[in-house]
Structure formats: structure tokens, C-alpha cells
Design a protein around this motif. Structure first.
Motif, PDB file in Angstrom:
ATOM      1  N   ARG A  56       0.826  -1.201   0.000  1.00 40.46           N
ATOM      2  CA  ARG A  56       0.000   0.000   0.000  1.00 40.46           C
ATOM      3  C   ARG A  56       0.862   1.254   0.000  1.00 40.46           C
ATOM      4  O   ARG A  56       1.869   1.320   0.688  1.00 40.46           O
ATOM      5  CB  ARG A  56      -0.894   0.033   1.239  1.00 40.46           C
ATOM      6  N   THR A  98      -4.421  11.470  -5.130  1.00 41.08           N
ATOM      7  CA  THR A  98      -5.403  10.397  -5.342  1.00 41.08           C
ATOM      8  C   THR A  98      -5.536  10.031  -6.808  1.00 41.08           C
ATOM      9  O   THR A  98      -5.471   8.857  -7.165  1.00 41.08           O
ATOM     10  CB  THR A  98      -6.774  10.794  -4.772  1.00 41.08           C
ATOM     11  N   GLY A 142      -2.065   8.011  -7.423  1.00 38.37           N
ATOM     12  CA  GLY A 142      -2.721   6.743  -7.131  1.00 38.37           C
ATOM     13  C   GLY A 142      -2.398   6.139  -5.778  1.00 38.37           C
ATOM     14  O   GLY A 142      -2.345   4.920  -5.642  1.00 38.37           O
ATOM     15  N   VAL A 143      -2.209   6.985  -4.765  1.00 42.01           N
ATOM     16  CA  VAL A 143      -1.945   6.434  -3.443  1.00 42.01           C
ATOM     17  C   VAL A 143      -3.226   5.812  -2.882  1.00 42.01           C
ATOM     18  O   VAL A 143      -4.331   6.168  -3.277  1.00 42.01           O
ATOM     19  CB  VAL A 143      -1.367   7.492  -2.470  1.00 42.01           C
ATOM     20  N   ASP A 144      -3.063   4.875  -1.960  1.00 44.29           N
ATOM     21  CA  ASP A 144      -4.188   4.185  -1.349  1.00 44.29           C
ATOM     22  C   ASP A 144      -4.745   4.951  -0.150  1.00 44.29           C
ATOM     23  O   ASP A 144      -5.923   4.838   0.176  1.00 44.29           O
ATOM     24  CB  ASP A 144      -3.766   2.785  -0.879  1.00 44.29           C
ATOM     25  N   LEU A 145      -3.876   5.706   0.506  1.00 40.68           N
ATOM     26  CA  LEU A 145      -4.231   6.406   1.729  1.00 40.68           C
ATOM     27  C   LEU A 145      -3.526   7.751   1.744  1.00 40.68           C
ATOM     28  O   LEU A 145      -2.333   7.831   1.443  1.00 40.68           O
ATOM     29  CB  LEU A 145      -3.782   5.569   2.941  1.00 40.68           C
ATOM     30  N   VAL A 146      -4.264   8.812   2.068  1.00 37.99           N
ATOM     31  CA  VAL A 146      -3.670  10.133   2.269  1.00 37.99           C
ATOM     32  C   VAL A 146      -3.958  10.537   3.703  1.00 37.99           C
ATOM     33  O   VAL A 146      -5.114  10.542   4.145  1.00 37.99           O
ATOM     34  CB  VAL A 146      -4.243  11.205   1.315  1.00 37.99           C
ATOM     35  N   LYS A 202     -10.772   5.172  -4.937  1.00 35.59           N
ATOM     36  CA  LYS A 202     -10.286   4.079  -4.098  1.00 35.59           C
ATOM     37  C   LYS A 202      -9.163   4.539  -3.181  1.00 35.59           C
ATOM     38  O   LYS A 202      -8.249   3.778  -2.877  1.00 35.59           O
ATOM     39  CB  LYS A 202      -9.837   2.914  -4.974  1.00 35.59           C
ATOM     40  N   THR A 203      -9.254   5.795  -2.752  1.00 34.28           N
ATOM     41  CA  THR A 203      -8.278   6.347  -1.823  1.00 34.28           C
ATOM     42  C   THR A 203      -9.010   6.847  -0.581  1.00 34.28           C
ATOM     43  O   THR A 203     -10.007   7.552  -0.685  1.00 34.28           O
ATOM     44  CB  THR A 203      -7.495   7.515  -2.458  1.00 34.28           C
ATOM     45  N   ILE A 222      -8.874   9.262   2.610  1.00 33.06           N
ATOM     46  CA  ILE A 222      -8.236  10.488   3.083  1.00 33.06           C
ATOM     47  C   ILE A 222      -8.662  10.699   4.531  1.00 33.06           C
ATOM     48  O   ILE A 222      -9.857  10.674   4.838  1.00 33.06           O
ATOM     49  CB  ILE A 222      -8.637  11.708   2.235  1.00 33.06           C
ATOM     50  N   LEU A 255      -8.641  -0.471   3.909  1.00 30.69           N
ATOM     51  CA  LEU A 255      -8.000  -0.409   2.597  1.00 30.69           C
ATOM     52  C   LEU A 255      -8.406  -1.601   1.728  1.00 30.69           C
ATOM     53  O   LEU A 255      -8.629  -1.446   0.529  1.00 30.69           O
ATOM     54  CB  LEU A 255      -6.484  -0.327   2.746  1.00 30.69           C
ATOM     55  N   THR A 307     -10.977  -1.101  -1.794  1.00 28.29           N
ATOM     56  CA  THR A 307     -10.430  -1.475  -3.097  1.00 28.29           C
ATOM     57  C   THR A 307     -11.091  -2.716  -3.673  1.00 28.29           C
ATOM     58  O   THR A 307     -10.700  -3.178  -4.741  1.00 28.29           O
ATOM     59  CB  THR A 307      -8.903  -1.707  -2.997  1.00 28.29           C
TER      60      THR A 307
END
Length: 169
Positions: A2, A58, A62-66, A122-123, A125, A150, A154
Motif C-alpha cells: 500500500r 489520489t 494513485g496512493v491508497d491512503l492520504v 479508491k483512496t 483520506i 484499505l 479497493t
């Protein structure tokens, strides 16, 4: 693995008048969870700048988590929640509720945090407070559910409440 983005909203941090200890605390805790910090930016407390970096992290990175830090209080330039609400598609209210509860166990000032959490595509925040101590308290409150969150967002979550990594063959 991730990928995580960190956004520090701080006028002083942006102008290099203050060290970003809160962002560093996020990075330390995220690494302990086995996640990769893919991008980390310090931006001024300006709603448009915060929105721009959230959208870029995002949609482009394309990060999964901010995870954001700073700008969640009552000061006139604390606009991180407004910027976040403007870019998310769905709120996840339980996350900031849990963080405020964890903060309230430490100080009555925890009720003054306005942080929000939500999904953009699919992120996920999540807004965290601006102090390293509050970051640690709040992030530790939600770290146990982040892997499940997560997987779920997704589409990797299996049937009947089992994560894909725990499904029986």
C-alpha cells in the motif's frame, strides 16, 4: 504494498520556519504498519492548494491512503476539513469520531478538532491534527482498522466478513 501520501498543511512549515514533526510522526507510525510513504508534501494553509495536492495524490499518484496533518482547528486559516470535503465522494464519519474520542481521553481540547475522513475513488483520506502528540494519539486509534478499510475500499474484501488474505480455499 500500500502506498501512502502525507500532506502537512502549515504556513510556517511551508516557509521552512518550523520543522514538520507531525509529518515525521505519521511516517514513523505508517512504516511500523508496513506501508510505504510514497509522497510527502508541505503546503500552506490555503484551501485551493490543499485540494490540488489531495486530487493529485489520489487521481494522478494513485496512493491508497492520504493522511493530512494540520489545519483542523478553529483558527481562521484552518481549512483542511473544508478542502477535504470538497474533494471526497463519500465521508467515513467513524474514523474522525474515534480519533476525537481518543483525544478526549487525553484532553478536553480534543473536541475542538474538525478533522474529517472520506473516500475519493479508491483512496481513503484522513485529516489528523497538527501536533505530533495528537497525531500519535489519533493515528494509533485508527491504525488497527486501516488494513481492513484499505482492503474493503479497493474491493479486495471477501465474502461474509473475511478479508481476501484470510479466505479459505
Amino acid at each position: 504494498m500500500r502506498r501512502v501520501g502525507i500532506v502537512t498543511a502549515s504556513d510556517k512549515g511551508f516557509h521552512e520556519k518550523r520543522e514538520d514533526r507531525s509529518g515525521e510522526e505519521i511516517r514513523r507510525l505508517i512504516r511500523e504498519l508496513g506501508l510505504e510513504v510514497a509522497i510527502w508534501e508541505v503546503v500552506p494553509d490555503e484551501e485551493e492548494r490543499i485540494k490540488e495536492v489531495l486530487i493529485r495524490m489520489t487521481d494522478t499518484e494513485g496512493v491508497d491512503l492520504v493522511l493530512t496533518t494540520g489545519g483542523t482547528g478553529l483558527a481562521p486559516r484552518d481549512v483542511t476539513p473544508e478542502a477535504t470535503r470538497a474533494v471526497i465522494h463519500r465521508e467515513v464519519p467513524g474514523i474522525p469520531e474515534a480519533m476525537r474520542l481518543a483525544s478526549l481521553r487525553q484532553t478536553p481540547y480534543g473536541m475542538l478538532s474538525r478533522g474529517v475522513a472520506g473516500l475519493r475513488g479508491k483512496t481513503l483520506i484522513i485529516n489528523l491534527p497538527g501536533s505530533p502528540k495528537a497525531v500519535r494519539e489519533c493515528l494509533e486509534a485508527v491504525l488497527p482498522v486501516l488494513p481492513h478499510a484499505l482492503e474493503t475500499m479497493t474491493g479486495e474484501f471477501g465474502d461474509h466478513g473475511e478479508s481476501s488474505s484470510k479466505q479459505k480455499s
